[in-house]
Motif scaffolding. Structure first.
Motif, PDB file in Angstrom:
ATOM      1  N   THR A  24       6.215  -5.728 -12.088  1.00  0.00           N
ATOM      2  CA  THR A  24       7.053  -5.459 -10.632  1.00  0.00           C
ATOM      3  C   THR A  24       8.588  -5.354 -11.213  1.00  0.00           C
ATOM      4  N   PHE A  38      12.079   8.486  -2.732  1.00  0.00           N
ATOM      5  CA  PHE A  38      11.499   6.646  -2.864  1.00  0.00           C
ATOM      6  C   PHE A  38      12.600   6.098  -2.240  1.00  0.00           C
ATOM      7  N   TYR A  43       9.067  -2.194  -6.699  1.00  0.00           N
ATOM      8  CA  TYR A  43       8.024  -1.246  -7.404  1.00  0.00           C
ATOM      9  C   TYR A  43       7.349  -1.951  -8.655  1.00  0.00           C
ATOM     10  N   GLN A  44       5.967  -1.426  -8.450  1.00  0.00           N
ATOM     11  CA  GLN A  44       5.082  -1.655  -9.715  1.00  0.00           C
ATOM     12  C   GLN A  44       4.936  -0.810 -10.524  1.00  0.00           C
ATOM     13  N   LEU A  56       4.168   4.483 -11.122  1.00  0.00           N
ATOM     14  CA  LEU A  56       4.942   3.870 -10.453  1.00  0.00           C
ATOM     15  C   LEU A  56       4.593   3.829  -8.733  1.00  0.00           C
ATOM     16  N   ASN A  58       5.333   1.821  -4.618  1.00  0.00           N
ATOM     17  CA  ASN A  58       6.177   1.041  -3.935  1.00  0.00           C
ATOM     18  C   ASN A  58       5.209   0.092  -3.603  1.00  0.00           C
ATOM     19  N   LYS A  59       5.637  -1.251  -3.570  1.00  0.00           N
ATOM     20  CA  LYS A  59       4.700  -2.479  -3.320  1.00  0.00           C
ATOM     21  C   LYS A  59       4.367  -2.553  -1.816  1.00  0.00           C
ATOM     22  N   LYS A  64       3.959   5.767  -1.697  1.00  0.00           N
ATOM     23  CA  LYS A  64       5.077   6.375  -2.458  1.00  0.00           C
ATOM     24  C   LYS A  64       5.004   5.911  -3.810  1.00  0.00           C
ATOM     25  N   SER A  65       3.958   6.884  -4.435  1.00  0.00           N
ATOM     26  CA  SER A  65       3.483   6.777  -5.717  1.00  0.00           C
ATOM     27  C   SER A  65       3.652   7.945  -6.679  1.00  0.00           C
TER      28      SER A  65
END
Length: 127
Positions: A24, A38, A43-44, A56, A58-59, A64-65
């Motif tokens: 992360t 984004f 982010y992971q 990628l 968004n946590k 949003k990937s």
């Protein structure tokens, strides 16, 4: 017989551990890639060895990937395990250039023509 089951369980666990690596990172600014926006945030980044891809996301908003095919990259223990590189665009926005997670890296992602002659922005680290 018990040994066989124990070894099989250990082998299955080892395979699962190598199938995916993740870290992360906090990106302190909004950015874009492939026409998708984004927001700033955590982010992971994951590597999936079955797909040979980096993902990628968004946590806080999994919609949003993005996922890209990854290729082997140079890596040494002195380098950060995770590195995201961005380019600054003429309008002040940031475009994601590359992602490297340990020995895996995306190709150049932002092949746009609007780039200004500024150093790239790098974010490293993670958990």
């Amino acid at each position: 017989m018990i040994r066989v089951f124990t070894l099989a369980a250990i082998a299955a666990s080892a395979t699962a551990a190598f199938a995916s690596e993740k870290m992360t990172v906090n990106v302190p600014f909004n950015f874009q890639t492939h026409g998708k926006a984004f927001p700033a945030g955590k982010y992971q980044v994951e590597f999936d060895s079955l797909e040979n891809a980096l993902r990628l996301f968004n946590k806080t908003d999994a919609s949003k990937s993005f996922m890209w095919v990854a290729s082997p990259a140079e890596y040494s223990p002195k380098m950060p395990r995770l590195a995201l590189k961005f380019d600054s665009e003429a309008d002040g926005t940031h475009a994601l250039r590359t992602i490297r997670l340990a020995t895996w890296e995306t190709p150049v992602l932002d092949k746009g023509e609007k780039l200004v002659a500024q150093p790239e922005v790098s974010i490293t680290g993670g958990r």
